[in-house]
Scaffold this motif. Structure first.
Motif, PDB file in Angstrom:
ATOM      1  N   GLY A  16      -4.561  81.269  33.584  1.00  0.00           N
ATOM      2  CA  GLY A  16      -5.653  81.701  34.437  1.00  0.00           C
ATOM      3  C   GLY A  16      -6.160  80.596  35.342  1.00  0.00           C
ATOM      4  N   LEU A  17      -5.288  79.659  35.711  1.00  0.00           N
ATOM      5  CA  LEU A  17      -5.685  78.510  36.511  1.00  0.00           C
ATOM      6  C   LEU A  17      -5.214  78.627  37.955  1.00  0.00           C
ATOM      7  CD1 LEU A  17      -4.877  75.474  34.178  1.00  0.00           C
ATOM      8  CD2 LEU A  17      -7.117  76.500  34.652  1.00  0.00           C
ATOM      9  N   VAL A  18      -6.061  78.192  38.854  1.00  0.00           N
ATOM     10  CA  VAL A  18      -5.678  77.959  40.241  1.00  0.00           C
ATOM     11  C   VAL A  18      -5.592  76.446  40.378  1.00  0.00           C
ATOM     12  CG1 VAL A  18      -6.358  78.187  42.643  1.00  0.00           C
ATOM     13  CG2 VAL A  18      -6.796  80.061  41.033  1.00  0.00           C
ATOM     14  N   LEU A  19      -4.408  75.957  40.750  1.00  0.00           N
ATOM     15  CA  LEU A  19      -4.187  74.517  40.837  1.00  0.00           C
ATOM     16  C   LEU A  19      -4.354  74.028  42.266  1.00  0.00           C
ATOM     17  CD1 LEU A  19      -0.999  74.106  38.620  1.00  0.00           C
ATOM     18  CD2 LEU A  19      -3.385  73.806  37.952  1.00  0.00           C
ATOM     19  N   GLY A  20      -4.791  72.776  42.378  1.00  0.00           N
ATOM     20  CA  GLY A  20      -4.802  72.115  43.665  1.00  0.00           C
ATOM     21  C   GLY A  20      -3.382  71.723  44.032  1.00  0.00           C
ATOM     22  N   ASP A  21      -3.232  70.820  44.958  1.00  0.00           N
ATOM     23  CA  ASP A  21      -1.908  70.383  45.391  1.00  0.00           C
ATOM     24  C   ASP A  21      -1.068  69.928  44.205  1.00  0.00           C
ATOM     25  OD1 ASP A  21      -2.512  70.878  48.021  1.00  0.00           O
ATOM     26  OD2 ASP A  21      -3.139  68.816  48.431  1.00  0.00           O
ATOM     27  N   LEU A  22       0.212  70.228  44.290  1.00  0.00           N
ATOM     28  CA  LEU A  22       1.156  69.801  43.258  1.00  0.00           C
ATOM     29  C   LEU A  22       1.887  68.557  43.732  1.00  0.00           C
ATOM     30  CD1 LEU A  22       2.721  73.227  42.273  1.00  0.00           C
ATOM     31  CD2 LEU A  22       1.045  71.905  40.986  1.00  0.00           C
ATOM     32  N   GLU A  23       2.151  67.671  42.781  1.00  0.00           N
ATOM     33  CA  GLU A  23       2.884  66.445  43.066  1.00  0.00           C
ATOM     34  C   GLU A  23       4.128  66.407  42.186  1.00  0.00           C
ATOM     35  OE1 GLU A  23       2.258  61.631  42.466  1.00  0.00           O
ATOM     36  OE2 GLU A  23       0.554  62.981  42.236  1.00  0.00           O
ATOM     37  N   PRO A  24       5.322  66.231  42.777  1.00  0.00           N
ATOM     38  CA  PRO A  24       6.518  66.128  41.931  1.00  0.00           C
ATOM     39  C   PRO A  24       6.528  64.793  41.192  1.00  0.00           C
ATOM     40  CG  PRO A  24       7.090  65.798  44.245  1.00  0.00           C
ATOM     41  CD  PRO A  24       5.621  66.121  44.197  1.00  0.00           C
ATOM     42  N   LEU A  25       6.810  64.855  39.893  1.00  0.00           N
ATOM     43  CA  LEU A  25       6.873  63.645  39.076  1.00  0.00           C
ATOM     44  C   LEU A  25       8.301  63.272  38.708  1.00  0.00           C
ATOM     45  CD1 LEU A  25       3.926  64.212  36.574  1.00  0.00           C
ATOM     46  CD2 LEU A  25       3.998  62.630  38.502  1.00  0.00           C
ATOM     47  N   LEU A  26       9.060  64.239  38.237  1.00  0.00           N
ATOM     48  CA  LEU A  26      10.455  64.023  37.837  1.00  0.00           C
ATOM     49  C   LEU A  26      11.288  65.162  38.430  1.00  0.00           C
ATOM     50  CD1 LEU A  26      10.019  63.101  34.047  1.00  0.00           C
ATOM     51  CD2 LEU A  26      10.657  61.532  35.897  1.00  0.00           C
ATOM     52  N   PRO A  27      11.683  65.072  39.694  1.00  0.00           N
ATOM     53  CA  PRO A  27      12.382  66.188  40.328  1.00  0.00           C
ATOM     54  C   PRO A  27      13.761  66.475  39.743  1.00  0.00           C
ATOM     55  CG  PRO A  27      12.239  64.303  41.817  1.00  0.00           C
ATOM     56  CD  PRO A  27      11.410  63.974  40.612  1.00  0.00           C
ATOM     57  N   ASP A  28      14.341  65.501  39.051  1.00  0.00           N
ATOM     58  CA  ASP A  28      15.697  65.674  38.506  1.00  0.00           C
ATOM     59  C   ASP A  28      15.719  65.749  36.984  1.00  0.00           C
ATOM     60  OD1 ASP A  28      16.850  65.557  41.109  1.00  0.00           O
ATOM     61  OD2 ASP A  28      16.619  63.374  41.056  1.00  0.00           O
ATOM     62  N   PHE A  29      14.569  65.998  36.351  1.00  0.00           N
ATOM     63  CA  PHE A  29      14.524  66.051  34.889  1.00  0.00           C
ATOM     64  C   PHE A  29      15.440  67.162  34.371  1.00  0.00           C
ATOM     65  CE2 PHE A  29      12.527  67.632  30.910  1.00  0.00           C
ATOM     66  CZ  PHE A  29      12.687  66.482  30.149  1.00  0.00           C
ATOM     67  N   ARG A  30      16.178  66.833  33.334  1.00  0.00           N
ATOM     68  CA  ARG A  30      17.130  67.772  32.721  1.00  0.00           C
ATOM     69  C   ARG A  30      17.181  67.453  31.228  1.00  0.00           C
ATOM     70  NH1 ARG A  30      23.186  68.644  35.046  1.00  0.00           N
ATOM     71  NH2 ARG A  30      24.023  69.824  33.326  1.00  0.00           N
ATOM     72  N   TYR A  31      17.266  68.487  30.412  1.00  0.00           N
ATOM     73  CA  TYR A  31      17.323  68.238  28.971  1.00  0.00           C
ATOM     74  C   TYR A  31      17.981  69.417  28.256  1.00  0.00           C
ATOM     75  CZ  TYR A  31      13.630  71.597  27.970  1.00  0.00           C
ATOM     76  OH  TYR A  31      12.920  72.761  27.829  1.00  0.00           O
ATOM     77  N   ARG A  32      18.393  69.128  27.023  1.00  0.00           N
ATOM     78  CA  ARG A  32      18.888  70.147  26.106  1.00  0.00           C
ATOM     79  C   ARG A  32      18.276  69.820  24.752  1.00  0.00           C
ATOM     80  NH1 ARG A  32      22.621  71.521  22.281  1.00  0.00           N
ATOM     81  NH2 ARG A  32      23.620  73.557  22.530  1.00  0.00           N
ATOM     82  N   ALA A  33      17.705  70.819  24.103  1.00  0.00           N
ATOM     83  CA  ALA A  33      17.087  70.615  22.796  1.00  0.00           C
ATOM     84  C   ALA A  33      17.246  71.895  21.978  1.00  0.00           C
ATOM     85  CB  ALA A  33      15.614  70.271  22.951  1.00  0.00           C
TER      86      ALA A  33
END
Length: 192
Positions: free
Chosen positions: A98-115
């Motif tokens: 239920g949130l309206v967010l302000g501007d978004l900033e990319p932190l880890l654009p290439d993050f990838r994982y398997r778990a």
């Protein structure tokens, strides 16, 4: 409505399947994709900060297929085919919290994982990580999250150091991959 009935499916609720290079190869229904043999697919993860520099943690709903009841970053989700990634993050922020967010900033654009979770469900994602800001408390969608709390950067650092098993693996991996000079924890209150 019968609580045991299967949820009604949205035909547009698809995830983007990816090859090992991260290129789209097709789509699959989101409700079917997470199994013990989950194919690589596109997702995102979002951290949310408030005006006091705290970070929002949420506890995943107990009905979640993967990592039920585990504490994690604010929210995660899957862009639909052709959907703008920023629009997808905003859509999930509203739907889950239920949130309206302000501007978004990319932190880890290439993050990838398997778990693999204790029940054998696999997460296998190319999962860009974002940072957003809000000035309002969350209003949880109970199908997505059951609890929330604001934590200071120091509290999150301590939790990751002493109890990484209490948090989602993607949260722990994200914090480990942030370079020291672009630390989510040090920038939590830095957005305008």
């Amino acid at each position: 409505m019968d609580a045991t009935a299967a949820p009604e499916r949205d035909p547009a609720d698809l995830v983007v399947l990816l090859d090992e290079d991260g290129e789209p190869t097709g789509t699959a229904p989101r409700l079917d994709v997470h199994t013990s043999d989950t194919p690589l697919h596109l997702a995102f993860s979002c951290h949310v900060t408030d005006g006091a520099g705290r970070l929002l943690l949420t506890r995943r709903a107990l009905s979640k297929r993967a990592w039920p009841g585990v504490w994690t970053n604010a929210f995660c989700g899957h862009p639909r085919p052709g959907e703008d990634p920023v629009a997808a993050v905003h859509r999930y922020a509203e739907h889950e919290l239920g949130l309206v967010l302000g501007d978004l900033e990319p932190l880890l654009p290439d993050f990838r994982y398997r778990a693999v979770d204790p029940g054998g469900v696999v997460e296998h994602e190319v999962c860009p990580v974002w940072l957003g800001r809000t000035t309002t408390p969350p209003r949880l969608n109970p199908d997505e999250a059951v609890e929330w709390t604001w934590v200071t950067p120091r509290e999150l650092r301590t939790t990751v150091a002493v109890a990484p098993w209490a948090l989602s693996p993607w949260l722990v991996l994200q914090l480990d991959q942030l370079p020291a000079d672009v630390s989510l924890l040090d920038r939590a209150g830095a957005l305008p």
